[in-house]
Motif scaffolding. Sequence first.
Motif, PDB file in Angstrom:
ATOM      1  N   LEU A 158       2.381  11.780  -0.722  1.00 41.14           N
ATOM      2  CA  LEU A 158       2.552  12.405  -2.036  1.00 41.14           C
ATOM      3  C   LEU A 158       3.843  11.951  -2.699  1.00 41.14           C
ATOM      4  CD1 LEU A 158       1.228  16.035  -1.508  1.00 41.14           C
ATOM      5  CD2 LEU A 158       0.042  13.999  -2.330  1.00 41.14           C
ATOM      6  N   TRP A 159       4.861  11.666  -1.896  1.00 43.87           N
ATOM      7  CA  TRP A 159       6.077  11.116  -2.496  1.00 43.87           C
ATOM      8  C   TRP A 159       5.786   9.761  -3.126  1.00 43.87           C
ATOM      9  CZ3 TRP A 159       8.928   6.727  -2.175  1.00 43.87           C
ATOM     10  CH2 TRP A 159      10.117   6.742  -2.925  1.00 43.87           C
ATOM     11  N   HIS A 190      -6.371  13.454  -1.120  1.00 43.33           N
ATOM     12  CA  HIS A 190      -5.342  13.348  -2.143  1.00 43.33           C
ATOM     13  C   HIS A 190      -5.723  12.368  -3.250  1.00 43.33           C
ATOM     14  CE1 HIS A 190      -2.704  16.046  -0.050  1.00 43.33           C
ATOM     15  NE2 HIS A 190      -2.947  15.388   1.067  1.00 43.33           N
ATOM     16  N   GLY A 191      -7.028  12.277  -3.508  1.00 44.08           N
ATOM     17  CA  GLY A 191      -7.500  11.623  -4.721  1.00 44.08           C
ATOM     18  C   GLY A 191      -7.766  10.135  -4.631  1.00 44.08           C
ATOM     19  N   PHE A 192      -7.727   9.535  -3.434  1.00 41.67           N
ATOM     20  CA  PHE A 192      -8.027   8.113  -3.297  1.00 41.67           C
ATOM     21  C   PHE A 192      -9.528   7.920  -3.124  1.00 41.67           C
ATOM     22  CE2 PHE A 192      -3.570   8.262  -2.329  1.00 41.67           C
ATOM     23  CZ  PHE A 192      -3.057   7.036  -2.736  1.00 41.67           C
ATOM     24  N   GLU A 193     -10.046   6.833  -3.709  1.00 35.12           N
ATOM     25  CA  GLU A 193     -11.452   6.500  -3.573  1.00 35.12           C
ATOM     26  C   GLU A 193     -11.594   5.065  -3.078  1.00 35.12           C
ATOM     27  OE1 GLU A 193     -13.489   6.501  -7.287  1.00 35.12           O
ATOM     28  OE2 GLU A 193     -11.876   5.453  -8.353  1.00 35.12           O
ATOM     29  N   HIS A 194     -12.645   4.816  -2.315  1.00 35.94           N
ATOM     30  CA  HIS A 194     -12.919   3.482  -1.792  1.00 35.94           C
ATOM     31  C   HIS A 194     -13.480   2.612  -2.912  1.00 35.94           C
ATOM     32  CE1 HIS A 194     -15.753   0.848   0.858  1.00 35.94           C
ATOM     33  NE2 HIS A 194     -14.624   0.215   0.600  1.00 35.94           N
ATOM     34  N   ILE A 195     -12.833   1.471  -3.187  1.00 40.86           N
ATOM     35  CA  ILE A 195     -13.282   0.615  -4.288  1.00 40.86           C
ATOM     36  C   ILE A 195     -13.687  -0.784  -3.840  1.00 40.86           C
ATOM     37  CG2 ILE A 195     -11.943   1.857  -6.030  1.00 40.86           C
ATOM     38  CD1 ILE A 195      -9.893  -0.483  -5.899  1.00 40.86           C
ATOM     39  N   HIS A 196     -13.322  -1.186  -2.612  1.00 39.34           N
ATOM     40  CA  HIS A 196     -13.625  -2.549  -2.175  1.00 39.34           C
ATOM     41  C   HIS A 196     -13.461  -2.623  -0.664  1.00 39.34           C
ATOM     42  CE1 HIS A 196     -14.059  -6.871  -2.407  1.00 39.34           C
ATOM     43  NE2 HIS A 196     -12.916  -7.065  -1.789  1.00 39.34           N
ATOM     44  N   THR A 197     -14.133  -3.591  -0.050  1.00 43.68           N
ATOM     45  CA  THR A 197     -14.009  -3.818   1.388  1.00 43.68           C
ATOM     46  C   THR A 197     -13.643  -5.279   1.638  1.00 43.68           C
ATOM     47  OG1 THR A 197     -15.639  -2.110   1.933  1.00 43.68           O
ATOM     48  CG2 THR A 197     -15.209  -3.789   3.610  1.00 43.68           C
ATOM     49  N   ARG A 198     -12.629  -5.496   2.465  1.00 42.07           N
ATOM     50  CA  ARG A 198     -12.272  -6.839   2.908  1.00 42.07           C
ATOM     51  C   ARG A 198     -12.808  -7.017   4.319  1.00 42.07           C
ATOM     52  NH1 ARG A 198      -5.914  -7.416   0.967  1.00 42.07           N
ATOM     53  NH2 ARG A 198      -6.326  -7.500  -1.276  1.00 42.07           N
ATOM     54  N   ASP A 217     -12.998  -4.363   9.337  1.00 46.76           N
ATOM     55  CA  ASP A 217     -12.893  -4.384   7.880  1.00 46.76           C
ATOM     56  C   ASP A 217     -11.727  -3.539   7.390  1.00 46.76           C
ATOM     57  OD1 ASP A 217     -15.196  -5.878   7.946  1.00 46.76           O
ATOM     58  OD2 ASP A 217     -16.511  -4.266   7.224  1.00 46.76           O
ATOM     59  N   ALA A 218     -11.194  -3.917   6.251  1.00 44.71           N
ATOM     60  CA  ALA A 218     -10.192  -3.111   5.550  1.00 44.71           C
ATOM     61  C   ALA A 218     -10.851  -2.472   4.336  1.00 44.71           C
ATOM     62  CB  ALA A 218      -9.016  -3.973   5.106  1.00 44.71           C
ATOM     63  N   LEU A 219     -10.667  -1.191   4.193  1.00 42.59           N
ATOM     64  CA  LEU A 219     -11.151  -0.477   3.001  1.00 42.59           C
ATOM     65  C   LEU A 219     -10.014  -0.427   1.994  1.00 42.59           C
ATOM     66  CD1 LEU A 219     -13.061   2.530   4.617  1.00 42.59           C
ATOM     67  CD2 LEU A 219     -13.853   0.171   4.229  1.00 42.59           C
ATOM     68  N   ILE A 220     -10.270  -0.908   0.789  1.00 43.81           N
ATOM     69  CA  ILE A 220      -9.289  -0.806  -0.297  1.00 43.81           C
ATOM     70  C   ILE A 220      -9.565   0.494  -1.032  1.00 43.81           C
ATOM     71  CG2 ILE A 220      -8.252  -1.939  -2.273  1.00 43.81           C
ATOM     72  CD1 ILE A 220      -8.228  -3.544   0.365  1.00 43.81           C
ATOM     73  N   MET A 221      -8.534   1.323  -1.123  1.00 42.35           N
ATOM     74  CA  MET A 221      -8.672   2.617  -1.781  1.00 42.35           C
ATOM     75  C   MET A 221      -7.707   2.710  -2.939  1.00 42.35           C
ATOM     76  SD  MET A 221      -9.225   5.143   1.537  1.00 42.35           S
ATOM     77  CE  MET A 221     -10.069   6.410   0.557  1.00 42.35           C
ATOM     78  N   ARG A 222      -8.098   3.460  -3.951  1.00 38.66           N
ATOM     79  CA  ARG A 222      -7.299   3.557  -5.170  1.00 38.66           C
ATOM     80  C   ARG A 222      -7.192   5.009  -5.613  1.00 38.66           C
ATOM     81  NH1 ARG A 222     -10.169   0.998 -10.146  1.00 38.66           N
ATOM     82  NH2 ARG A 222     -11.501   2.810  -9.749  1.00 38.66           N
ATOM     83  N   ARG A 223      -6.004   5.339  -6.093  1.00 40.35           N
ATOM     84  CA  ARG A 223      -5.814   6.617  -6.775  1.00 40.35           C
ATOM     85  C   ARG A 223      -5.338   6.341  -8.187  1.00 40.35           C
ATOM     86  NH1 ARG A 223      -2.914  12.446  -5.579  1.00 40.35           N
ATOM     87  NH2 ARG A 223      -2.311  12.804  -7.738  1.00 40.35           N
ATOM     88  N   ARG A 224      -6.067   6.868  -9.159  1.00 40.59           N
ATOM     89  CA  ARG A 224      -5.662   6.764 -10.555  1.00 40.59           C
ATOM     90  C   ARG A 224      -4.471   7.685 -10.790  1.00 40.59           C
ATOM     91  NH1 ARG A 224      -8.032   2.489 -13.364  1.00 40.59           N
ATOM     92  NH2 ARG A 224     -10.303   2.498 -13.118  1.00 40.59           N
ATOM     93  N   LEU A 225      -3.467   7.185 -11.484  1.00 44.08           N
ATOM     94  CA  LEU A 225      -2.268   7.978 -11.765  1.00 44.08           C
ATOM     95  C   LEU A 225      -2.200   8.449 -13.207  1.00 44.08           C
ATOM     96  CD1 LEU A 225       0.317   5.808  -9.791  1.00 44.08           C
ATOM     97  CD2 LEU A 225      -0.964   7.809  -8.992  1.00 44.08           C
ATOM     98  N   VAL A 226      -3.086   7.939 -14.040  1.00 40.52           N
ATOM     99  CA  VAL A 226      -3.141   8.377 -15.438  1.00 40.52           C
ATOM    100  C   VAL A 226      -4.591   8.600 -15.800  1.00 40.52           C
ATOM    101  CG1 VAL A 226      -1.037   7.155 -16.096  1.00 40.52           C
ATOM    102  CG2 VAL A 226      -3.253   6.015 -16.316  1.00 40.52           C
ATOM    103  N   GLY A 227      -4.789   9.395 -16.857  1.00 37.83           N
ATOM    104  CA  GLY A 227      -6.134   9.598 -17.351  1.00 37.83           C
ATOM    105  C   GLY A 227      -6.944  10.581 -16.534  1.00 37.83           C
TER     106      GLY A 227
END
Length: 227
Positions: A158-159, A190-198, A217-227
């Motif tokens: 969270l930091w 904490h709001g991350f979503e899976h968007i891609h796999t390596r 495999d590596a899961l790429i996850m993303r958290r939107r910080l705006v919107g």
Amino acid sequence: MPTPSEPVDEFDATSSTAADPVLPAGYSMRLLDWADLPAVHALENRLFPLDAWPLSFFEEELAQAVPEPDGGTRDYRVITGPVPGSASGTTATGTAVTGTAVTGTAVIDADRDAGAGEAADVVLGYCGLMCVPPLADVQTIAVAPEAEGHGLGTAMLLWMVAEAARRRATDLLLEVRADNPRAQRLYERHGFEHIHTRAGYYPGDASAQGAGGGRVDALIMRRRLVG
């Protein structure tokens, strides 16, 4: 839902640095210092034996952790405090949470790591953030197994969310092993979503490769910080 020992998911956008999270009594989070590198690197090797960062990598990253107005793109933190439940002659086991490296189970000698036991102020976790707006990336996040269950991993995550937003990033990315569901659940909470796999990004356990093991495999996850 966060436990009482975990920080709330908020930040002060007017501050020059994201507010430090609320931690259990006796624990604190501060900037990683050069003097911390031996302890951090020892913990890295203990937790991530298959693909631990070399010490030179930490040194290169820390060299870029200069103040943001001076062009710094990195921010590394450590959490220090007493080893929970440490006592003479005991051991602790657990699974580390990480955003970039292999997750592992460690067995530690509490006396060796804690030194003075409960009164010891030892490095129990570390994390690193890279931010080049509009994107930010969790470089690493790890908690000593003996310190799990006290909200330290959540505090660091969270930091980094707060600091990335303060630095005007619109998205925070991370990588996690596909075989690390515990870390995935933390990030999803904490709001991350899976968007891609390596595919095959991480090394597997060499001892298991003959029985169908191999790269992970590596899961790429993303958290939107705006919107």
